[in-house]
Design a protein around this motif. Structure first.
Motif, PDB file in Angstrom:
ATOM      1  N   GLU A 164       0.797  -1.223   0.000  1.00 35.43           N
ATOM      2  CA  GLU A 164       0.000   0.000   0.000  1.00 35.43           C
ATOM      3  C   GLU A 164       0.830   1.274   0.000  1.00 35.43           C
ATOM      4  O   GLU A 164       0.347   2.325  -0.426  1.00 35.43           O
ATOM      5  N   ARG A 165       2.065   1.195   0.477  1.00 32.72           N
ATOM      6  CA  ARG A 165       2.878   2.396   0.665  1.00 32.72           C
ATOM      7  C   ARG A 165       4.245   2.263   0.000  1.00 32.72           C
ATOM      8  O   ARG A 165       4.768   1.174  -0.171  1.00 32.72           O
ATOM      9  N   ALA A 166       4.823   3.408  -0.317  1.00 36.54           N
ATOM     10  CA  ALA A 166       6.156   3.440  -0.923  1.00 36.54           C
ATOM     11  C   ALA A 166       7.250   3.455   0.127  1.00 36.54           C
ATOM     12  O   ALA A 166       8.396   3.071  -0.139  1.00 36.54           O
ATOM     13  N   GLU A 167       6.905   3.898   1.356  1.00 37.88           N
ATOM     14  CA  GLU A 167       7.891   3.991   2.431  1.00 37.88           C
ATOM     15  C   GLU A 167       7.260   3.601   3.760  1.00 37.88           C
ATOM     16  O   GLU A 167       6.067   3.818   3.972  1.00 37.88           O
ATOM     17  N   LEU A 168       8.082   3.051   4.640  1.00 36.11           N
ATOM     18  CA  LEU A 168       7.635   2.701   5.982  1.00 36.11           C
ATOM     19  C   LEU A 168       8.744   3.004   6.985  1.00 36.11           C
ATOM     20  O   LEU A 168       9.930   2.809   6.689  1.00 36.11           O
ATOM     21  N   ASN A 169       8.356   3.468   8.152  1.00 36.21           N
ATOM     22  CA  ASN A 169       9.299   3.643   9.251  1.00 36.21           C
ATOM     23  C   ASN A 169       9.166   2.457  10.196  1.00 36.21           C
ATOM     24  O   ASN A 169       8.069   2.161  10.673  1.00 36.21           O
ATOM     25  N   VAL A 170      10.278   1.799  10.478  1.00 37.64           N
ATOM     26  CA  VAL A 170      10.251   0.597  11.323  1.00 37.64           C
ATOM     27  C   VAL A 170      11.370   0.677  12.364  1.00 37.64           C
ATOM     28  O   VAL A 170      12.491   1.093  12.057  1.00 37.64           O
ATOM     29  N   VAL A 171      11.052   0.270  13.582  1.00 35.79           N
ATOM     30  CA  VAL A 171      12.000   0.319  14.695  1.00 35.79           C
ATOM     31  C   VAL A 171      13.243  -0.523  14.386  1.00 35.79           C
ATOM     32  O   VAL A 171      13.139  -1.670  13.938  1.00 35.79           O
ATOM     33  N   ALA A 172      14.418   0.077  14.642  1.00 29.09           N
ATOM     34  CA  ALA A 172      15.675  -0.597  14.305  1.00 29.09           C
ATOM     35  C   ALA A 172      16.565  -0.874  15.509  1.00 29.09           C
ATOM     36  O   ALA A 172      17.612  -1.506  15.358  1.00 29.09           O
ATOM     37  N   ASP A 173      16.176  -0.409  16.700  1.00 27.61           N
ATOM     38  CA  ASP A 173      17.040  -0.621  17.865  1.00 27.61           C
ATOM     39  C   ASP A 173      16.527  -1.711  18.800  1.00 27.61           C
ATOM     40  O   ASP A 173      17.041  -1.874  19.917  1.00 27.61           O
ATOM     41  N   GLN A 174      15.530  -2.461  18.386  1.00 29.09           N
ATOM     42  CA  GLN A 174      15.118  -3.678  19.096  1.00 29.09           C
ATOM     43  C   GLN A 174      15.649  -4.864  18.287  1.00 29.09           C
ATOM     44  O   GLN A 174      15.374  -4.973  17.088  1.00 29.09           O
ATOM     45  N   ILE A 175      16.416  -5.724  18.953  1.00 24.22           N
ATOM     46  CA  ILE A 175      17.069  -6.838  18.265  1.00 24.22           C
ATOM     47  C   ILE A 175      16.601  -8.163  18.856  1.00 24.22           C
ATOM     48  O   ILE A 175      16.569  -8.339  20.075  1.00 24.22           O
ATOM     49  N   GLY A 176      16.214  -9.082  17.981  1.00 22.45           N
ATOM     50  CA  GLY A 176      15.769 -10.387  18.446  1.00 22.45           C
ATOM     51  C   GLY A 176      15.793 -11.408  17.325  1.00 22.45           C
ATOM     52  O   GLY A 176      16.338 -11.168  16.247  1.00 22.45           O
ATOM     53  N   GLY A 177      15.173 -12.539  17.581  1.00 14.66           N
ATOM     54  CA  GLY A 177      15.136 -13.615  16.597  1.00 14.66           C
ATOM     55  C   GLY A 177      13.733 -13.882  16.103  1.00 14.66           C
ATOM     56  O   GLY A 177      12.936 -14.493  16.823  1.00 14.66           O
ATOM     57  N   PRO A 178      13.377 -13.438  14.903  1.00  7.08           N
ATOM     58  CA  PRO A 178      12.071 -13.804  14.338  1.00  7.08           C
ATOM     59  C   PRO A 178      11.941 -15.328  14.273  1.00  7.08           C
ATOM     60  O   PRO A 178      12.901 -16.018  13.915  1.00  7.08           O
ATOM     61  N   THR A 179      10.773 -15.845  14.637  1.00  6.24           N
ATOM     62  CA  THR A 179      10.638 -17.295  14.768  1.00  6.24           C
ATOM     63  C   THR A 179       9.376 -17.805  14.077  1.00  6.24           C
ATOM     64  O   THR A 179       8.264 -17.421  14.444  1.00  6.24           O
TER      65      THR A 179
END
Length: 282
Positions: A164-179
């Motif tokens: 739907e969008r050309a750009e998105l802002n997403v949090v980058a200082d939370q680090i983990g393991g997608p599961t």
């Protein structure tokens, strides 16, 4: 027969796909807000083992509804574990990285001191403590950043917004393991069978996808694999305030999983599998 608490959730759905002897029960048969009903169901059904894949997972809403979250995430698992101990059957209980405070940059080991930041984490920690105190053969499996083709999760949200969008802002200082939920389900089944064969393997374990990633990098991988022309911009957690505090460090040390012959799954392969499943649904 394996009794699975949870029916429509991400992990429960995957367990039902993988285990023909799994009987998944939802709120109509076992409302976790009524812990005694969960205990009584176990005693009536006398299953060979139990997997608790159900929980109150509305992290932000839990800040204003901690009593209900505690009943579902704390009291109900304790009641399940007490019934399992009474019957002498194993229980695998799914927990979360939110029992930690997210400090530092090193992966949290299963024995690391817990210090939840909010109501959801506190409720899940109480569940862990209740399960452990029951005295039966139990495995607590802490996991993080669950995604699948079912329900509501980060991958599905990014796929929709990326279209739907050309750009998105997403949090980058939370680090983990997608599961991937599919891999969590397989791990739960492996652990349950392992506990039946060797009760000495009871304890707390961690299971998270590899490699560790930020939410922003997770989003970029989703966009790339989905073929979406959407630019992801890094933002700090402070730019995306939420009612509940999120741990900045959700890295989990999963090395003890080798007791069950398990290793961390590659979440990027999981993304490909889920996107293919979602594509087949359209």
């Amino acid at each position: 027969m394996i009794l699975v608490f949870g029916k429509t959730g991400q992990v429960a759905t995957e367990i039902a796909r993988q285990a023909q002897d799994a009987q998944c029960v939802g709120r109509d048969r076992a409302d976790l807000a009524d812990p005694e009903a969960c205990r009584d169901l176990i005693l009536d059904m006398e299953p060979a083992g139990i997997i608790n894949a159900a929980a109150y997972t509305a992290v932000d809403r839990a800040e204003d509804d901690e009593e209900l979250a505690t009943r579902i995430n704390g009291d109900a698992p304790a009641a399940m574990a007490q019934a399992a101990a009474r019957l002498g059957i194993p229980l695998v209980h799914i927990s979360t990285d939110y029992v930690f405070d997210g400090s530092g940059t090193q992966p949290f080991a299963p024995g690391h001191a817990t210090a939840p930041l909010g109501a959801y984490g506190r409720s899940k920690l109480l569940g862990e403590q209740g399960v452990s105190a029951a005295g039966g053969t139990t495995a607590i499996l802490r996991t993080s950043w669950v995604f699948s083709a079912h329900g509501t999760n980060f991958l599905k949200t990014m796929r929709r917004l990326g279209g739907e969008r050309a750009e998105l802002n997403v949090v980058a200082d939370q680090i983990g393991g997608p599961t991937p939920a599919r891999d969590i389900a397989a791990a739960c089944l492996t652990m349950l069978h392992g506990l039946r064969a060797d009760p000495s393997k009871a304890g707390i374990y961690h299971f998270a996808g590899a490699p560790d990633s930020s939410w922003a990098d997770f989003a970029r991988e989703i966009m790339a694999q989905a073929g979406l022309d959407c630019t992801v911009h890094d933002i700090p957690t402070s730019a995306y305030p939420t009612p509940a505090r999120r741990p900045l460090n959700s890295r989990l040390d999963c090395t003890t999983l080798d007791r069950f012959g398990l290793t961390r799954p590659d979440w990027r392969a999981g993304v490909a599998h889920v996107l293919a499943e979602l594509g087949a649904q359209t």
